[in-house]
Each structure stands twice: as C-alpha cells, then as structure tokens.
Design a protein around this motif. Structure first.
Motif, PDB file in Angstrom:
ATOM      1  N   ASN A 198      36.977  38.185  33.204  1.00 57.77           N
ATOM      2  CA  ASN A 198      37.335  38.087  34.619  1.00 57.77           C
ATOM      3  C   ASN A 198      36.165  38.450  35.527  1.00 57.77           C
ATOM      4  O   ASN A 198      35.925  37.799  36.552  1.00 57.77           O
ATOM      5  CB  ASN A 198      38.525  38.995  34.928  1.00 57.77           C
ATOM      6  N   TYR A 199      35.443  39.492  35.142  1.00 60.54           N
ATOM      7  CA  TYR A 199      34.368  39.997  35.998  1.00 60.54           C
ATOM      8  C   TYR A 199      33.165  39.071  35.999  1.00 60.54           C
ATOM      9  O   TYR A 199      32.553  38.821  37.037  1.00 60.54           O
ATOM     10  CB  TYR A 199      33.950  41.394  35.537  1.00 60.54           C
ATOM     11  N   GLU A 200      32.802  38.544  34.821  1.00 63.21           N
ATOM     12  CA  GLU A 200      31.560  37.761  34.703  1.00 63.21           C
ATOM     13  C   GLU A 200      31.738  36.270  34.985  1.00 63.21           C
ATOM     14  O   GLU A 200      30.804  35.607  35.443  1.00 63.21           O
ATOM     15  CB  GLU A 200      30.969  37.934  33.299  1.00 63.21           C
ATOM     16  N   HIS A 248      36.093  32.929  39.016  1.00 59.69           N
ATOM     17  CA  HIS A 248      35.863  33.005  40.466  1.00 59.69           C
ATOM     18  C   HIS A 248      36.747  34.110  41.045  1.00 59.69           C
ATOM     19  O   HIS A 248      37.938  34.194  40.716  1.00 59.69           O
ATOM     20  CB  HIS A 248      36.201  31.663  41.112  1.00 59.69           C
ATOM     21  N   PRO A 249      36.189  34.981  41.888  1.00 62.98           N
ATOM     22  CA  PRO A 249      36.965  36.114  42.416  1.00 62.98           C
ATOM     23  C   PRO A 249      38.293  35.707  43.057  1.00 62.98           C
ATOM     24  O   PRO A 249      39.281  36.448  42.956  1.00 62.98           O
ATOM     25  CB  PRO A 249      36.014  36.725  43.462  1.00 62.98           C
ATOM     26  N   ASP A 250      38.323  34.548  43.690  1.00 63.66           N
ATOM     27  CA  ASP A 250      39.556  34.117  44.356  1.00 63.66           C
ATOM     28  C   ASP A 250      40.617  33.614  43.378  1.00 63.66           C
ATOM     29  O   ASP A 250      41.768  33.395  43.767  1.00 63.66           O
ATOM     30  CB  ASP A 250      39.253  33.001  45.366  1.00 63.66           C
ATOM     31  N   ASP A 251      40.232  33.429  42.100  1.00 67.23           N
ATOM     32  CA  ASP A 251      41.174  32.875  41.119  1.00 67.23           C
ATOM     33  C   ASP A 251      41.616  33.887  40.066  1.00 67.23           C
ATOM     34  O   ASP A 251      42.470  33.566  39.226  1.00 67.23           O
ATOM     35  CB  ASP A 251      40.551  31.664  40.419  1.00 67.23           C
ATOM     36  N   CYS A 252      41.053  35.084  40.096  1.00 68.65           N
ATOM     37  CA  CYS A 252      41.391  36.094  39.086  1.00 68.65           C
ATOM     38  C   CYS A 252      42.878  36.442  39.101  1.00 68.65           C
ATOM     39  O   CYS A 252      43.521  36.526  38.049  1.00 68.65           O
ATOM     40  CB  CYS A 252      40.561  37.366  39.303  1.00 68.65           C
ATOM     41  N   THR A 277      29.434  26.545  39.929  1.00 65.66           N
ATOM     42  CA  THR A 277      30.888  26.680  39.898  1.00 65.66           C
ATOM     43  C   THR A 277      31.469  25.498  39.137  1.00 65.66           C
ATOM     44  O   THR A 277      31.155  24.342  39.422  1.00 65.66           O
ATOM     45  CB  THR A 277      31.483  26.702  41.319  1.00 65.66           C
TER      46      THR A 277
END
Length: 205
Positions: free
Chosen positions: A52-54, A57-61, A90
């Motif tokens: 999740n971190y690497e 995309h932050p908006d899709d976690c 992306t």
C-alpha cells in the motif's frame, strides 16, 4: 498447463498471479507481477503495508482495503480497479480475486490475478475528454444540434435542442424519441423532417 505456457500467457495479456497467506501475511508473486510493478526479482513480494505504501496510489488505498476486507468477511469474490505508482509512472490495474476458506471456516488465503489495463484506461480517458470537448462545442452553437440512433432515440443533444423541446438539461433527452416529448402529429412531422435531412446526408441536424 505448463509453467512456461502460463508465463507466456501472463506476458502476452499483461496479467500476473498472486497469493496472500492471511495467517502469516506472506505473499507469492508470479514473474509477471514483478514486471507490472517493476520490482526487483531478487526481492520477496512486499507485505500488505509495504504494498500500500510503496505502490498503491494514495487516493485508492482505502478502496482497495475496503474491498479486500469485505471479501474476507463475506467470502465473496472481488474485482477492483485502482492505480499504482511504479517507476515514476501511474498505471491502472484490475485486481480479481477470491478468498479461500479452510475446513474450520477460517479465511486463510487470497488468490487472484492482476491485469495491467493502463493502455485501455488511457484510451477511455481520451475518449471521455473528446466527448466533453464535443459537448462544449455543441453547447456554444446557437442552433439546436442532436444525434439519434437508428431507433430514433436521442444519443446526444446540445442545450439549444434541449431548450427547444422544453428541457433544461440535454442529458434528460438521452434515450427519448420525439414521441416522448411531442404529440403524435408533431412527432410525425419532426420525423419526416429528420428523414429529409438524412436523405441529404446531413450528419448533424
């Protein structure tokens, strides 16, 4: 099916196969999973937190975690499209999987496939942009502009056409015919007029 044939199929279709052990948190990845994520083959698959971190995309976690959580709780299969970030790019991926339940009724594994759909998504996005651009152009034309399918249903219309037929929003016309907005006599006349224009090979009316 042989391992080589499976790897060839993965490479051609751009899909990878993975498995997550829910009891110890370890994962296994196929060769194509490493290719999609551009991850060093010498490294083990990432943990869930690292993944999740690497990569995600932050908006899709949150979306990914919620779908996975629901699948574990219900045992239902899942299909999720989300973005990953790898190599400074992306990408869009579609993740299809299932939860494996042991004899005691415990969820023990997540097995799934992950397909790189970046090219397909980019084409879709370009089509959406072109559609929006066309709509802007149409809405700035003072005349009524519309498109119909072979059944006479509106598939696109501008604001001028919507106002002419008594609608505020062109979207409210989509799927309707002139018989849905006019009395039959007026609708017949409108259809006759449209037929005349089509006989002259006009594409936009």
């Amino acid at each position: 099916i042989s391992k080589q044939k499976l790897e060839d199929a993965e490479k051609n279709v751009h899909f990878g196969i993975y498995e997550i052990n829910l009891l110890n948190g370890y994962s296994t990845w196929s060769k194509e999973m490493y290719q999609i994520f551009e991850r060093d083959h010498q490294l083990p698959p990432p943990s869930n937190d690292e993944f999740n971190y690497e990569y995600v995309h932050p908006d899709d976690c949150a979306l990914l975690d919620e779908n996975r959580k629901q699948s574990i709780e219900t045992g239902a299969n899942f299909s999720t499209t989300y973005r990953i970030i790898t190599g400074g790019k992306t990408k869009y991926v579609n993740n299809v999987g299932k939860v494996v339940i042991d004899e005691a009724g415990r969820p023990v594994l997540i097995q799934g496939t992950l397909t790189d759909i970046t090219e397909k998504k980019q084409i879709e996005n370009r089509l959406f942009e072109e559609r929006d651009t066309l709509q802007i152009i149409m809405d700035n034309v003072p005349d009524a502009v519309f498109f119909k399918d072979k059944q006479g249903r509106f598939v696109r219309a501008n604001k001028g056409q919507a106002r002419l037929l008594g609608y505020d929003n062109p979207e409210d016309l989509i799927g309707k015919t002139v018989y849905d907005v006019f009395l039959e006599e007026l609708a017949d006349r409108s259809e006759e007029h449209t037929s005349e224009l089509q006989s002259l090979q006009y594409l936009v009316c």
